[in-house]
Motif scaffolding. Structure first.
Motif, PDB file in Angstrom:
ATOM      1  N   MET A   1      41.620  27.539  42.839  1.00  0.00           N
ATOM      2  CA  MET A   1      42.106  28.915  42.764  1.00  0.00           C
ATOM      3  C   MET A   1      40.940  29.879  42.975  1.00  0.00           C
ATOM      4  SD  MET A   1      43.788  31.039  39.542  1.00  0.00           S
ATOM      5  CE  MET A   1      45.387  30.254  39.510  1.00  0.00           C
ATOM      6  N   LYS A   2      41.139  30.836  43.849  1.00  0.00           N
ATOM      7  CA  LYS A   2      40.133  31.872  44.094  1.00  0.00           C
ATOM      8  C   LYS A   2      40.589  33.167  43.437  1.00  0.00           C
ATOM      9  CE  LYS A   2      37.385  34.064  47.741  1.00  0.00           C
ATOM     10  NZ  LYS A   2      37.121  34.136  49.208  1.00  0.00           N
ATOM     11  N   ILE A   3      39.760  33.692  42.536  1.00  0.00           N
ATOM     12  CA  ILE A   3      40.053  34.927  41.812  1.00  0.00           C
ATOM     13  C   ILE A   3      38.993  35.950  42.184  1.00  0.00           C
ATOM     14  CG2 ILE A   3      40.451  35.973  39.556  1.00  0.00           C
ATOM     15  CD1 ILE A   3      40.978  33.188  38.443  1.00  0.00           C
ATOM     16  N   ALA A   4      39.418  37.167  42.469  1.00  0.00           N
ATOM     17  CA  ALA A   4      38.489  38.229  42.856  1.00  0.00           C
ATOM     18  C   ALA A   4      38.676  39.438  41.957  1.00  0.00           C
ATOM     19  CB  ALA A   4      38.698  38.621  44.313  1.00  0.00           C
ATOM     20  N   THR A   5      37.628  40.236  41.856  1.00  0.00           N
ATOM     21  CA  THR A   5      37.714  41.533  41.195  1.00  0.00           C
ATOM     22  C   THR A   5      37.106  42.580  42.130  1.00  0.00           C
ATOM     23  OG1 THR A   5      37.190  42.820  39.202  1.00  0.00           O
ATOM     24  CG2 THR A   5      35.526  41.234  39.931  1.00  0.00           C
ATOM     25  N   TYR A   6      37.733  43.750  42.159  1.00  0.00           N
ATOM     26  CA  TYR A   6      37.319  44.774  43.124  1.00  0.00           C
ATOM     27  C   TYR A   6      37.631  46.152  42.559  1.00  0.00           C
ATOM     28  CZ  TYR A   6      36.800  46.844  47.877  1.00  0.00           C
ATOM     29  OH  TYR A   6      36.407  47.563  48.980  1.00  0.00           O
ATOM     30  N   LEU A 221      33.826  36.792  33.123  1.00  0.00           N
ATOM     31  CA  LEU A 221      33.530  36.007  31.933  1.00  0.00           C
ATOM     32  C   LEU A 221      34.619  34.940  31.780  1.00  0.00           C
ATOM     33  CD1 LEU A 221      32.330  38.622  29.287  1.00  0.00           C
ATOM     34  CD2 LEU A 221      31.012  37.392  31.031  1.00  0.00           C
ATOM     35  N   LEU A 222      34.192  33.678  31.628  1.00  0.00           N
ATOM     36  CA  LEU A 222      35.102  32.542  31.556  1.00  0.00           C
ATOM     37  C   LEU A 222      35.066  31.929  30.163  1.00  0.00           C
ATOM     38  CD1 LEU A 222      34.143  30.743  34.903  1.00  0.00           C
ATOM     39  CD2 LEU A 222      35.682  32.686  34.561  1.00  0.00           C
ATOM     40  N   SER A 223      36.243  31.585  29.642  1.00  0.00           N
ATOM     41  CA  SER A 223      36.320  30.919  28.348  1.00  0.00           C
ATOM     42  C   SER A 223      35.842  29.472  28.487  1.00  0.00           C
ATOM     43  CB  SER A 223      37.755  30.953  27.822  1.00  0.00           C
ATOM     44  OG  SER A 223      38.592  30.128  28.614  1.00  0.00           O
ATOM     45  N   PRO A 224      35.495  28.813  27.369  1.00  0.00           N
ATOM     46  CA  PRO A 224      34.991  27.441  27.437  1.00  0.00           C
ATOM     47  C   PRO A 224      35.956  26.459  28.103  1.00  0.00           C
ATOM     48  CG  PRO A 224      34.540  28.377  25.282  1.00  0.00           C
ATOM     49  CD  PRO A 224      35.421  29.361  25.996  1.00  0.00           C
ATOM     50  N   GLN A 225      37.257  26.720  28.021  1.00  0.00           N
ATOM     51  CA  GLN A 225      38.224  25.832  28.679  1.00  0.00           C
ATOM     52  C   GLN A 225      38.130  25.927  30.197  1.00  0.00           C
ATOM     53  OE1 GLN A 225      38.889  28.196  26.467  1.00  0.00           O
ATOM     54  NE2 GLN A 225      40.386  27.543  24.920  1.00  0.00           N
ATOM     55  N   LEU A 226      37.646  27.085  30.691  1.00  0.00           N
ATOM     56  CA  LEU A 226      37.659  27.339  32.131  1.00  0.00           C
ATOM     57  C   LEU A 226      36.293  27.142  32.786  1.00  0.00           C
ATOM     58  CD1 LEU A 226      40.089  28.087  33.804  1.00  0.00           C
ATOM     59  CD2 LEU A 226      39.437  30.485  33.643  1.00  0.00           C
ATOM     60  N   PRO A 228      34.018  24.831  32.872  1.00  0.00           N
ATOM     61  CA  PRO A 228      33.726  23.603  33.616  1.00  0.00           C
ATOM     62  C   PRO A 228      34.409  23.525  34.979  1.00  0.00           C
ATOM     63  CG  PRO A 228      34.281  23.102  31.333  1.00  0.00           C
ATOM     64  CD  PRO A 228      34.626  24.535  31.562  1.00  0.00           C
ATOM     65  N   ARG A 229      35.420  24.377  35.201  1.00  0.00           N
ATOM     66  CA  ARG A 229      36.144  24.358  36.480  1.00  0.00           C
ATOM     67  C   ARG A 229      35.508  25.275  37.531  1.00  0.00           C
ATOM     68  NH1 ARG A 229      42.303  25.401  34.779  1.00  0.00           N
ATOM     69  NH2 ARG A 229      42.471  25.692  37.041  1.00  0.00           N
ATOM     70  N   LEU A 230      34.436  25.986  37.167  1.00  0.00           N
ATOM     71  CA  LEU A 230      33.782  26.908  38.104  1.00  0.00           C
ATOM     72  C   LEU A 230      33.108  26.126  39.227  1.00  0.00           C
ATOM     73  CD1 LEU A 230      32.877  29.836  38.784  1.00  0.00           C
ATOM     74  CD2 LEU A 230      30.867  29.415  37.330  1.00  0.00           C
ATOM     75  N   LYS A 231      33.546  26.371  40.467  1.00  0.00           N
ATOM     76  CA  LYS A 231      33.005  25.685  41.647  1.00  0.00           C
ATOM     77  C   LYS A 231      32.074  26.556  42.461  1.00  0.00           C
ATOM     78  CE  LYS A 231      35.799  23.727  44.421  1.00  0.00           C
ATOM     79  NZ  LYS A 231      36.989  23.529  45.292  1.00  0.00           N
ATOM     80  N   ALA A 232      32.429  27.819  42.601  1.00  0.00           N
ATOM     81  CA  ALA A 232      31.671  28.714  43.478  1.00  0.00           C
ATOM     82  C   ALA A 232      31.890  30.148  43.026  1.00  0.00           C
ATOM     83  CB  ALA A 232      32.108  28.542  44.929  1.00  0.00           C
ATOM     84  N   ALA A 233      30.987  31.036  43.434  1.00  0.00           N
ATOM     85  CA  ALA A 233      31.100  32.457  43.116  1.00  0.00           C
ATOM     86  C   ALA A 233      30.271  33.240  44.118  1.00  0.00           C
ATOM     87  CB  ALA A 233      30.630  32.746  41.688  1.00  0.00           C
ATOM     88  N   GLY A 234      30.642  34.484  44.341  1.00  0.00           N
ATOM     89  CA  GLY A 234      29.873  35.280  45.281  1.00  0.00           C
ATOM     90  C   GLY A 234      30.335  36.722  45.333  1.00  0.00           C
ATOM     91  N   VAL A 235      29.675  37.480  46.187  1.00  0.00           N
ATOM     92  CA  VAL A 235      29.984  38.895  46.406  1.00  0.00           C
ATOM     93  C   VAL A 235      30.236  39.087  47.900  1.00  0.00           C
ATOM     94  CG1 VAL A 235      29.160  41.270  46.188  1.00  0.00           C
ATOM     95  CG2 VAL A 235      28.483  39.557  44.482  1.00  0.00           C
ATOM     96  N   ASP A 236      31.360  39.704  48.250  1.00  0.00           N
ATOM     97  CA  ASP A 236      31.641  40.040  49.648  1.00  0.00           C
ATOM     98  C   ASP A 236      30.911  41.339  49.986  1.00  0.00           C
ATOM     99  OD1 ASP A 236      33.177  37.778  50.025  1.00  0.00           O
ATOM    100  OD2 ASP A 236      35.068  38.788  49.559  1.00  0.00           O
ATOM    101  N   VAL A 251      33.964  40.931  44.253  1.00  0.00           N
ATOM    102  CA  VAL A 251      33.288  39.778  43.660  1.00  0.00           C
ATOM    103  C   VAL A 251      34.341  38.698  43.439  1.00  0.00           C
ATOM    104  CG1 VAL A 251      31.742  39.018  41.808  1.00  0.00           C
ATOM    105  CG2 VAL A 251      31.789  41.426  42.488  1.00  0.00           C
ATOM    106  N   TRP A 252      33.965  37.421  43.594  1.00  0.00           N
ATOM    107  CA  TRP A 252      34.969  36.365  43.511  1.00  0.00           C
ATOM    108  C   TRP A 252      34.391  35.097  42.891  1.00  0.00           C
ATOM    109  CZ3 TRP A 252      33.333  32.082  46.108  1.00  0.00           C
ATOM    110  CH2 TRP A 252      32.398  32.275  47.130  1.00  0.00           C
ATOM    111  N   ILE A 253      35.314  34.293  42.366  1.00  0.00           N
ATOM    112  CA  ILE A 253      34.970  32.953  41.887  1.00  0.00           C
ATOM    113  C   ILE A 253      36.012  31.980  42.424  1.00  0.00           C
ATOM    114  CG2 ILE A 253      33.840  33.761  39.790  1.00  0.00           C
ATOM    115  CD1 ILE A 253      36.396  32.944  38.249  1.00  0.00           C
ATOM    116  N   GLU A 254      35.630  30.718  42.513  1.00  0.00           N
ATOM    117  CA  GLU A 254      36.565  29.644  42.829  1.00  0.00           C
ATOM    118  C   GLU A 254      36.575  28.637  41.700  1.00  0.00           C
ATOM    119  OE1 GLU A 254      35.937  27.774  46.579  1.00  0.00           O
ATOM    120  OE2 GLU A 254      36.348  29.598  47.750  1.00  0.00           O
TER     121      GLU A 254
END
Length: 258
Positions: A1-6, A221-226, A228-236, A251-254
């Protein structure tokens, strides 16, 4: 899942930029801040035509937050932080999407500091921290994403010595961010890039973008349950260079599947 904030800095004025970016990057979930539009003026049809279902909390001229999803209609949980029923600012909205609780936030700027606006910022931060603690106590995976209006460390700001008295960098604000993360939240960008210079905002003045005189103020900010699932992150970052664009970049995370 790719989540972004803008932080779009006006969803209607920047709509062509937003739609172009959505088509180019197709994130699954998007948190938007600074809509600067009343509830009835949110461009819901254009967002839907782009393939997204949305919930939003608008406000005339200022503030405003929204959550967009390609997967399903976000299941809204709340549209205000607890702790102050008199607070009329539309700065927080929260929803469930695919088993993840998404909190989209637009923390107050707080300038000039000291002063009433700075006091409001610190009080809002306290309410956010208290609410985050209740979320942390649950078993649900949580993402708290948005414009925090804080540079947590000196690496997050161009020429930090120039910002020591600014409400985005004052010791009280940085301490508040640290108190929040000390609950157990993972700063996604810094988890993957602990030492790199990464900015998410460049002012419109003094050729800040061209000079790379930026700030990192948009955070995940990711909770402890989430975490470990962080694969990638970046800024467009390139989106900040488009015509009639926001002063923030997306800004985004995968996240890996469960």
């Amino acid at each position: 899942m790719k989540i972004a904030t803008y932080n779009v800095n006006g969803v209607n004025g920047r709509l062509p930029v937003l739609l172009r970016w959505l088509e180019e990057t197709t994130p699954d979930v998007v948190c938007l801040q600074e809509l600067k539009a009343p509830q009835e003026k949110f461009p819901a049809q254009a967002i839907q035509d782009a393939g997204y279902q949305a919930i939003w909390h608008g406000q005339k001229s200022w503030n405003g937050v929204a959550i967009l999803s390609r997967r399903q209609l976000p299941q809204e949980l709340r549209r205000a932080l607890p702790g102050n029923p008199e607070d009329s600012h539309s700065r927080y909205i929260e929803a469930m999407i695919d088993g993840i609780l998404i909190g989209c936030l637009y923390l107050p700027n707080g300038n000039p500091a000291p002063g009433p606006k700075f006091d409001y910022k610190l009080n809002w931060f306290k309410r956010l921290t208290a609410h985050a603690e209740t979320l942390m106590a649950q078993s649900t995976p949580v993402v708290l994403a948005g414009d925090y209006n804080v540079m947590p460390t000196e690496i997050d700001v161009y020429k930090p010595e120039r910002w020591v008295d600014d409400a985005l960098f004052r010791p009280e604000v940085r301490a508040a961010f640290k108190d929040l993360t000390n609950q157990g939240w993972t700063d996604a960008i810094r988890k993957l890039y602990p030492e790199e210079k990464i900015y998410t905002f460049w002012d419109y003045f003094r050729n800040a973008y061209e000079r790379d005189a930026g700030l990192r103020i948009d955070h995940f900010l990711l909770s402890p349950q989430l975490a470990p699932r962080l694969k990638a992150a970046g800024v467009d970052r390139h989106v900040r260079g488009w015509e009639k664009t926001s002063d923030h970049a997306p800004v985004w995370i995968e996240l890996a599947d469960r």
